[in-house]
Design a protein around this motif. Sequence first.
Motif, short mmCIF file in Angstrom:
data_model
loop_
_atom_site.label_atom_id
_atom_site.label_comp_id
_atom_site.label_asym_id
_atom_site.label_seq_id
_atom_site.Cartn_x
_atom_site.Cartn_y
_atom_site.Cartn_z
N PRO A 10 11.96 7.95 -4.38
CA PRO A 10 11.90 9.14 -5.22
C PRO A 10 10.57 9.69 -5.36
O PRO A 10 9.56 8.75 -5.96
CB PRO A 10 12.76 8.59 -6.66
N ARG B 189 -4.20 -3.91 9.66
CA ARG B 189 -5.16 -3.62 8.67
C ARG B 189 -6.33 -4.10 8.82
O ARG B 189 -7.10 -3.96 8.04
CB ARG B 189 -4.51 -3.73 7.25
N MET C 266 0.50 7.34 -7.73
CA MET C 266 0.81 8.04 -9.12
C MET C 266 2.14 7.81 -10.05
O MET C 266 2.08 7.51 -11.08
CB MET C 266 0.51 9.46 -9.11
N ARG D 80 -13.29 -10.58 3.47
CA ARG D 80 -11.99 -10.47 2.81
C ARG D 80 -10.70 -11.20 3.86
O ARG D 80 -9.98 -11.90 3.34
CB ARG D 80 -11.43 -9.13 2.40
N GLN E 188 -8.98 -1.72 7.98
CA GLN E 188 -9.52 -1.34 6.26
C GLN E 188 -9.96 -2.50 5.64
O GLN E 188 -10.90 -2.48 4.76
CB GLN E 188 -8.16 -0.94 5.71
N LEU E 189 -9.72 -3.65 6.12
CA LEU E 189 -10.22 -4.90 5.38
C LEU E 189 -11.65 -5.23 5.72
O LEU E 189 -12.01 -5.31 7.06
CB LEU E 189 -9.26 -5.83 5.80
N PRO E 190 -12.67 -5.53 4.53
CA PRO E 190 -13.81 -6.13 5.13
C PRO E 190 -13.58 -7.57 5.52
O PRO E 190 -12.68 -8.25 5.49
CB PRO E 190 -14.52 -6.17 3.72
N LEU F 6 -8.60 -14.20 3.24
CA LEU F 6 -7.10 -14.20 3.32
C LEU F 6 -6.70 -15.42 4.53
O LEU F 6 -5.66 -16.26 4.01
CB LEU F 6 -6.58 -12.73 3.71
N TYR G 127 10.42 11.11 -0.79
CA TYR G 127 9.13 11.53 -0.10
C TYR G 127 10.05 11.46 1.36
O TYR G 127 10.84 10.55 1.70
CB TYR G 127 8.33 10.44 0.07
N ASN H 174 1.32 5.66 -0.39
CA ASN H 174 0.40 6.88 -0.36
C ASN H 174 -0.10 7.31 -2.09
O ASN H 174 0.50 6.66 -2.76
CB ASN H 174 0.77 7.94 0.39
N ILE I 94 -5.48 -2.51 -3.92
CA ILE I 94 -4.48 -3.25 -3.00
C ILE I 94 -4.80 -3.12 -1.53
O ILE I 94 -4.72 -3.88 -0.49
CB ILE I 94 -3.01 -3.01 -3.25
N GLU I 95 -5.06 -1.77 -1.07
CA GLU I 95 -5.22 -1.45 0.13
C GLU I 95 -6.63 -2.19 0.76
O GLU I 95 -6.70 -2.79 1.72
CB GLU I 95 -5.53 0.09 -0.02
N LEU I 96 -7.61 -1.91 -0.16
CA LEU I 96 -8.89 -2.77 0.29
C LEU I 96 -8.87 -4.13 0.53
O LEU I 96 -9.78 -5.05 1.27
CB LEU I 96 -10.02 -2.31 -0.56
N GLU I 97 -8.22 -4.85 -0.43
CA GLU I 97 -8.29 -6.32 -0.61
C GLU I 97 -7.08 -7.04 -0.24
O GLU I 97 -6.85 -8.18 -0.22
CB GLU I 97 -8.81 -6.59 -1.86
N ALA I 98 -6.15 -6.19 0.10
CA ALA I 98 -4.68 -6.75 0.67
C ALA I 98 -4.10 -7.67 -0.19
O ALA I 98 -3.82 -8.86 0.24
CB ALA I 98 -5.06 -7.35 2.14
N TRP J 110 -6.96 16.21 -8.38
CA TRP J 110 -5.72 16.74 -8.50
C TRP J 110 -4.92 16.13 -9.82
O TRP J 110 -4.29 17.15 -10.53
CB TRP J 110 -4.78 16.62 -7.36
N LYS K 91 -11.76 7.41 0.20
CA LYS K 91 -10.76 8.06 0.64
C LYS K 91 -10.01 8.80 -0.28
O LYS K 91 -8.91 9.56 0.07
CB LYS K 91 -9.48 7.06 1.35
N PRO L 42 3.72 14.53 -10.52
CA PRO L 42 2.36 15.23 -9.85
C PRO L 42 2.66 15.88 -8.62
O PRO L 42 2.57 17.13 -8.53
CB PRO L 42 1.52 14.01 -9.70
N VAL L 43 3.50 15.27 -7.49
CA VAL L 43 3.62 15.95 -6.46
C VAL L 43 4.52 17.03 -6.31
O VAL L 43 4.44 18.04 -5.68
CB VAL L 43 3.93 14.84 -5.33
N PRO M 135 0.86 -1.30 0.05
CA PRO M 135 0.05 -0.09 -0.02
C PRO M 135 0.84 1.17 -0.08
O PRO M 135 1.88 1.44 0.89
CB PRO M 135 -0.75 -0.21 1.23
N TRP N 219 0.22 9.83 -3.71
CA TRP N 219 1.01 10.39 -4.78
C TRP N 219 2.11 9.40 -5.22
O TRP N 219 2.54 9.42 -6.40
CB TRP N 219 2.10 11.51 -4.08
N GLU N 220 2.65 8.47 -4.18
CA GLU N 220 3.53 7.45 -4.66
C GLU N 220 2.78 6.59 -5.78
O GLU N 220 3.60 5.87 -6.71
CB GLU N 220 3.87 6.38 -3.57
#
Lengths: 509, 221
Positions: free
Chosen positions: B15, B179, A19, B187, B182-184, B191, B143, A14, A231-235, A151, A144, B19-20, A12, A16-17
């Motif tokens: 790196p 996590r 993108m 799910r 976050q995880l339903p 897992l 970052y 952030n 990836i975040e939601l479904e790990a 942007w 989220k 965009p950012v 997971p 910006w990463e």
Amino acid sequence: MHLNQVQVLLRPRNSWEAMDLGILLARRHAGLLMATWAAITLPFFVLLTLLFWQQPTLPALIIWWLKPAFERLPLHILSKALFANTPRFTDSIKAWPTLLKLQLLASLTWRRLSLRRSFTLPIQQFEGLAGAARQQRVLTLTHKYKQVPTWLTILGIHIEMALWLGMVVLLYLLIPAQLQADWSWSSLLTVSHSEWLWFEHLSNLLYVLVLIVWEPVYVACGFTLYLNRRIELEAWDIELAFQGLAQRLKNSPLLIVFALLCLFPYSDTALAQSAETEVISSASEELDTNGPRLLKQLLNSEQAQQSIKQILDAPPFKTYKITKSWHFNDPSSTEYTSPNWLNQLLKQLSFTIQSLLWLLLLVISVIMLWHYRQWLRAFAQQRQPRQQYNPAPKQRVLGLEVSSDSLPDDLVASAHTLWSDNPRAALSLLYRGLLNHLLEVQALPLSTAHTEDEVLAMSQNLPKPLQCYSQQLTVHWKNLAWGQQTLNHAEFVQLCTDWQQLQSQEAKP
Amino acid sequence: MYLETPEGIYLALRPAGLPVRVLAFAIDLLLRAALLAFAGAAWLYLGKFGLGLASISAFLLLWGYMVLFEVLNQGRSPGKQIMGLQVIYSDGTPIDWSGSLIRNLLRVIDLLPFAYCIGILCLLNSARFQRLGDLAAGTLVIYEARPTQRKSLPEVTASPSARTLTRNEQHALLNFAERQQQLPKRRSEELAAIIAPALHIEPAQAVSGLYAIARSILGLR
């Protein structure tokens, strides 16, 4: 979808990463993405330009408006490429018409101006949802991510504009200065519209070219944002790791079964029986690490040895390389046995040579010892106290020895004997005699640094005859020593008699 | 991107891409514009003296703003700081005067022919997101590594794993437990079902069993 074929590091990130990952993904497949984008937009643009030659704004506007339709192709390619299944150019072009069937109208009308276009397109294209289900899904995924896709689009507009203006400015900079001299902006504004049609079409073309570079990146960024959210939601990363773990543990059940088999049959009696034999065998085999040992354990020595050998044979410890080169046929393959007498002879010969070599070694060491005997003695005698030897300081003037004991008793007689074959030595003897006299009798402070003339100058205050004599002798000595001019015999005899007279005068008083 | 220090420690540098950085630059640009407006006001009110002040401050803002902030503020101009970015040398060492000067003097090349076209194309085409100035100075924009708060694990009784786990696998288990929010639920169960049999956990308690292992990895009770 097989996660173990995924071509990026799943974790997971952030937003910006995420993108940035899209940019890298687009970069890796840049050739294909740009070529396919060019292949579907450029012909279309040329057609539009020809159709609307009189309305130059329209082609650019239409291309801009149809962007969501074109964007489906790079997205398709990227989704395939992510799972190591990059399509070829022709296949991707062929796949495009089928991609267009899905909710095209919605994309081009009420969803066209959505700023989250890049993010919702994957939802639509991969999940194929419609109506309320789609609405629900979009809400879940954008929960989220309300701002970031927006942007991305805003930045995208600016970057597109920057690149397009950059191209225009570049063209402007390439115009020679002589042509620009009579340009004025008011005249540019007043020229008739039709004369500048070609320029507007040119700038349209530049816009389309800029899109070739930027659009794949934009689509890829949206795609990776979507990917990151999933990836975040479904790990996905956890799933991948768990699959690896399950796979690793599944590969070793044989070992478990083996271990169970090893452990269970050994009841107490069995252990007791084997203990006696073990004591005997352990005494003899304890030090022998190569034989099979520790047989009652889960992992016995044989298996351990084997796996150690396997690991040591693997690349980090050992690398095998096959090299090929030419060789002569092996001559030893023809069997040859030498006769017995020859063997005997060879044996004796080898013994003789060996003894000779030993002898040679012995002789050389003796010679060495002899040769360096002084040196060795110096080391051997170092323990004894060194004898102090201080020779009396030698009196030297002008590089000549002038002390009394270095001179013969009868100076004149020895000078006469020397005169016949070495006049130089004879004269130098006389001169040394004079110097000795000056030093010891007259007590002049002579030192080794003085020259002949300085000695002469110091003898100014001496009695007249001595002064005269030393003058004469010095002249002759200088002529002989520095000028190689030998004085004749009469002069030498004269000097000798003068010296004797001086000595006798000294002795009288 | 990973760096290995002489002590054998792996440093992960991330790196930062186009965009950012565009956004960070926009923030810096606005800030400088505001400061310049102040300088312009000085010109209006103070006459010629004000003009001098304004020109000097314009020069400083143009050439000194980035360099000063980067060197004196751990490689972060205000825009970068807001976006969580940082300039460092590509070997991980902090940026100094020479690096920052080279990097920011070559900005002039990067903004050719208009609005940073070359810079944008360079950033898109470089694997480590370096524009020409970065390439010349050997710098990276990354970052910032900010300390993260470890999330709390679910409250179950810890129990060690039945099998030995490698470090990566332990990481995955910890991630799984951290996590949980976050995880339903379904799910999570899915897992957990993947590895429950391999770790000798009852399928019914698969999820809580994994949480228990995660707690034991962290040494919690």
